[in-house]
Motif scaffolding. Structure first.
Motif, PDB file in Angstrom:
ATOM      1  N   UNK A  13      41.961   7.635 -28.346  1.00  0.00           N
ATOM      2  CA  UNK A  13      40.814   8.466 -28.049  1.00  0.00           C
ATOM      3  C   UNK A  13      40.712   9.670 -28.965  1.00  0.00           C
ATOM      4  N   UNK A  50      36.964  11.846 -20.180  1.00  0.00           N
ATOM      5  CA  UNK A  50      38.045  11.176 -19.499  1.00  0.00           C
ATOM      6  C   UNK A  50      39.369  11.843 -19.816  1.00  0.00           C
ATOM      7  N   UNK A  77      37.949   0.134 -10.922  1.00  0.00           N
ATOM      8  CA  UNK A  77      39.292   0.183 -11.487  1.00  0.00           C
ATOM      9  C   UNK A  77      39.407  -0.994 -12.429  1.00  0.00           C
ATOM     10  N   UNK A  78      39.923  -0.758 -13.606  1.00  0.00           N
ATOM     11  CA  UNK A  78      40.125  -1.871 -14.516  1.00  0.00           C
ATOM     12  C   UNK A  78      41.280  -1.521 -15.452  1.00  0.00           C
ATOM     13  N   UNK A  79      41.562  -2.387 -16.410  1.00  0.00           N
ATOM     14  CA  UNK A  79      42.657  -2.134 -17.337  1.00  0.00           C
ATOM     15  C   UNK A  79      42.223  -2.557 -18.728  1.00  0.00           C
ATOM     16  N   UNK A  80      42.909  -2.013 -19.727  1.00  0.00           N
ATOM     17  CA  UNK A  80      42.662  -2.396 -21.119  1.00  0.00           C
ATOM     18  C   UNK A  80      44.006  -2.798 -21.709  1.00  0.00           C
ATOM     19  N   UNK A  94      42.296   2.101 -15.863  1.00  0.00           N
ATOM     20  CA  UNK A  94      41.154   3.002 -15.919  1.00  0.00           C
ATOM     21  C   UNK A  94      40.552   3.160 -14.528  1.00  0.00           C
ATOM     22  N   UNK A 107      36.440   9.902 -15.695  1.00  0.00           N
ATOM     23  CA  UNK A 107      37.321   8.741 -15.826  1.00  0.00           C
ATOM     24  C   UNK A 107      38.744   9.210 -16.012  1.00  0.00           C
ATOM     25  N   UNK A 109      42.317   7.649 -17.488  1.00  0.00           N
ATOM     26  CA  UNK A 109      42.986   6.534 -18.167  1.00  0.00           C
ATOM     27  C   UNK A 109      44.488   6.766 -18.059  1.00  0.00           C
TER      28      UNK A 109
END
Lengths: 223, 442
Positions: A13, A50, A77-80, A94, A107, A109
């Motif tokens: 980022x 974020x 909610x998710x992921x990378x 996330x 957000x 992270x």
């Protein structure tokens, strides 16, 4: 990605131009100093902010945001998966939060190392985390500690892989061939031989021995 | 109703067998149990058996006409009462998010309209808005207005179909036929604009496919003239219908606190008093130019969700009226052809456009957002808030695209709502939730 980038101390980022941080975000300023010091970085892009933390720390921040700062809507909610990229850890989990009175999106992270596979769950803070954590578990194999119902959601229960990982091929590893074929015969359900695997689908991602074996198996039977 | 109807013959993982008597007996005998003790053991077992024998596991779906999609609801029932409910989804899982990592930003537009196939335009627009926000570009005013008009038309089509199906599930079959007839007018306009009815793929990153046909305004004005009386007719048919009201009033009540916690959005959230509408709260595509209200209900039952949809149709008509009155002229594609496709005619005749087209379409060139940039962009789809979380790694394919499907969050609460109710109530609840399986499983 290229190998001549600086050492992986900074998260990706940092490429954002507005990283000088003239004044901290109001949400960050309202955090107690003990929690606030856990925030590694604050990034703004396209009008959205974020915060970046390391994994077990997001629980304390989320608790504070939920109960003290009144973020009552957990959007997602998710992921990378950053496999093969110059990042400090492999995964990011996330959290997308929303506060209704001032229409504020935030957000969070959280970096998650590959060897640590569990993340504190937030189902006691928001019920909407139940299914989104289940799906993240289903797709990435990340275990959410404290989620009471962490079964697979979209994939079959006996599916052996986690499909959204970057090292999982787009066309799969031939799992569909492994499923037992159950057919009704009379009053019983009988397990049948697996279907011959269409080799053309899997070509290019299997070893030659495997393709050979499949071709041998899928030859038409003599009558 | 025949109790065996819908009963599955396939073995179910939740059908745990009661304690086998023979094994228990052997175990107790090996311990040296005699007389009274053995009798009490069998007593407990018999009671257990009796309790279990009154329960029945019923599969409601995946191929049940009232689920309107491939959803599997596993109900444990006692008579007509649902004592335990569980759902299984994923029958239509197609890996859209995985596909996104292997396609360019323009290519993935076609995938978005396979999600909610009843209002594909809204998905197209939502995705285009997300990538444009990531790139930091703003589309021309005519494109914005056209996107608004088409989104609202699509929303009307979706809502009217949902109302029709809700009525059909509860016995009012003619309402469904009326609703389909009205929806056909919407699809005629969509077909005239982009050539397809369901899988529209109408938007592009930075604009739309092409400008609307010359008779577009006439068609929309005709729709605006013909639709309100038909809308009023459906509303009159249902709101005064004793049977319909008895079936939906007080059924599936979600209070505001629960709705917020479970992340309900869109008409379902607003029917429970969650005052959220992305069109008003975070105006995209110039929604702030239009004067519209966000209707809200407070009872949170299936009846409120029906009323909510009917109210929202009126507001959508109002937005279309205002947008048509102020429809600007001009280009429909963003001027910077580094990010948006030039016109096809220009590609054939103009060297510059040909180069731009080539650079955008060839794999390995294409649109390249800045590295490390990510955005969570949300738009208001007919089912609720449709979010796209796009992460870029600086190449022409995204590092990750996550869809926040509204149906996914709306459906998560469904097992909680039906537990303790009747089987027929579950139909009344499910039809008011309007779950689209394609969007749920992606």
């Amino acid at each position: 990605m290229s190998d001549d980038t600086p050492p992986p101390e900074t998260p990706p980022g940092d490429a954002s131009p507005s990283n000088q941080q003239p004044a901290p975000h109001p949400v960050r300023a309202a955090l107690p100093p003990l929690i606030e010091s856990r925030i590694l970085d604050e990034v703004t892009h396209g009008g959205q902010t974020w915060f970046i933390v390391r994994t077990p720390d997001q629980r304390a921040i989320l608790e504070h945001l939920r109960f003290e700062q009144n973020f009552e809507f957990l959007k997602d909610i998710t992921a990378i998966d950053f496999l093969g990229r110059d990042t400090i850890e492999r995964f990011q989990v996330v959290y997308v939060l929303y506060r209704i009175p001032d229409k504020l999106n935030i957000r969070l992270h959280a970096w998650l190392p590959e060897e640590v596979e569990s993340v504190p769950s937030v189902v006691d803070l928001w019920d909407s985390a139940r299914w989104s954590e289940r799906e993240t578990h289903d797709m990435f194999g990340i275990v959410f500690d404290g989620n009471p119902d962490l079964r697979r959601l979209l994939m079959p229960e006996d599916f052996p892989a986690f499909p959204l990982l970057k090292d999982y091929p787009l066309k799969g590893r031939g799992e569909r061939r492994q499923f037992p074929l159950v057919r009704p015969r009379g009053n019983e359900m009988v397990e049948d031989a697996p279907l011959p695997y269409p080799v053309s689908i899997g070509r290019g991602m299997h070893t030659p021995e495997y393709v050979e074996e499949v071709q041998r198996e899928s030859k038409p039977r003599k009558k | 109703m025949n109790p065996n109807r819908g009963k599955s013959k396939a073995p179910d993982r939740r059908a745990s067998a009661p304690l086998p008597s023979k094994r228990t007996l052997e175990k107790e005998l090996s311990k040296g149990a005699t007389g009274e003790h053995l009798k009490s053991v069998f007593q407990v077992e018999e009671e257990q058996d009796e309790e279990d024998s009154q329960r029945l596991i019923m599969n409601f779906g995946p191929q049940h006409p009232a689920t309107h999609g491939t959803l599997r609801n596993i109900f444990t029932i006692e008579g007509e009462t649902i004592v335990e409910a569980d759902v299984e989804i994923g029958f239509l899982h197609t890996g859209f998010e995985k596909l996104a990592e292997h396609m360019t930003y323009q290519q993935w537009v076609t995938v978005t309209d396979r999600m909610n196939y009843l209002s594909a335009i809204n998905n197209n627009v939502g995705y285009a808005v997300a990538v444009e926000e990531l790139l930091g570009i703003e589309v021309p005013p005519r494109c914005q207005a056209l996107r608004v008009i088409m989104s609202e038309l699509s929303r009307i089509g979706d809502h009217v179909l949902c109302v029709g199906l809700q009525a059909m599930d509860l016995g009012a079959f003619s309402v469904m036929l009326w609703a389909f007839e009205k929806r056909e007018m919407v699809y005629d306009i969509i077909e005239a604009v982009c050539g397809a009815r369901l899988t529209t793929s109408w938007t592009r990153v930075g604009g739309i496919m092409r400008d609307v046909p010359p008779n577009f305004a006439d068609e929309v004005y005709r729709f605006l003239e013909l639709f309100p009386p038909l809308h009023a007719e459906i509303h009159y048919m249902l709101k005064t219908n004793r049977i319909f009201k008895d079936r939906v009033q007080g059924v599936g009540v979600v209070d505001t606190e629960t709705a917020l916690s479970w992340g309900l959005s869109g008409p379902i959230g607003r029917a429970s008093g969650v005052d959220l509408d992305v069109r008003r709260d975070k105006p995209y595509l110039g929604y702030d130019q239009y004067n519209f209200e966000v209707p809200i209900q407070d009872s949170g039952d299936s009846w409120a969700r029906y009323l909510q949809r009917m109210d929202e149709i009126e507001q959508s008509l109002e937005i279309i009226r205002q947008a048509m009155a102020t429809l600007p002229s001009g280009p429909v594609v963003h001027e910077d052809f580094k990010t948006s496709l030039p016109k096809k005619q220009a590609v054939y005749t103009d060297m510059e456009s040909l180069i731009h087209h080539f650079k955008l379409v060839m794999l390995g060139h294409g649109i390249r957002p800045e590295e490390g940039a990510s955005i969570y962009s949300s738009t208001e789809a007919p089912c609720g808030e449709l979010g796209f979380f796009v992460v870029s790694d600086g190449s022409d394919t995204p590092l990750r695209i996550r869809i926040r499907p509204p149906s996914f969050y709306n459906y998560a609460i469904f097992p909680r709502l039906v537990e303790g109710g009747m089987i027929s109530d579950s139909v009344a609840i499910l039809s008011s939730f309007h779950v689209i399986a394609g969007e749920l499983d992606r």
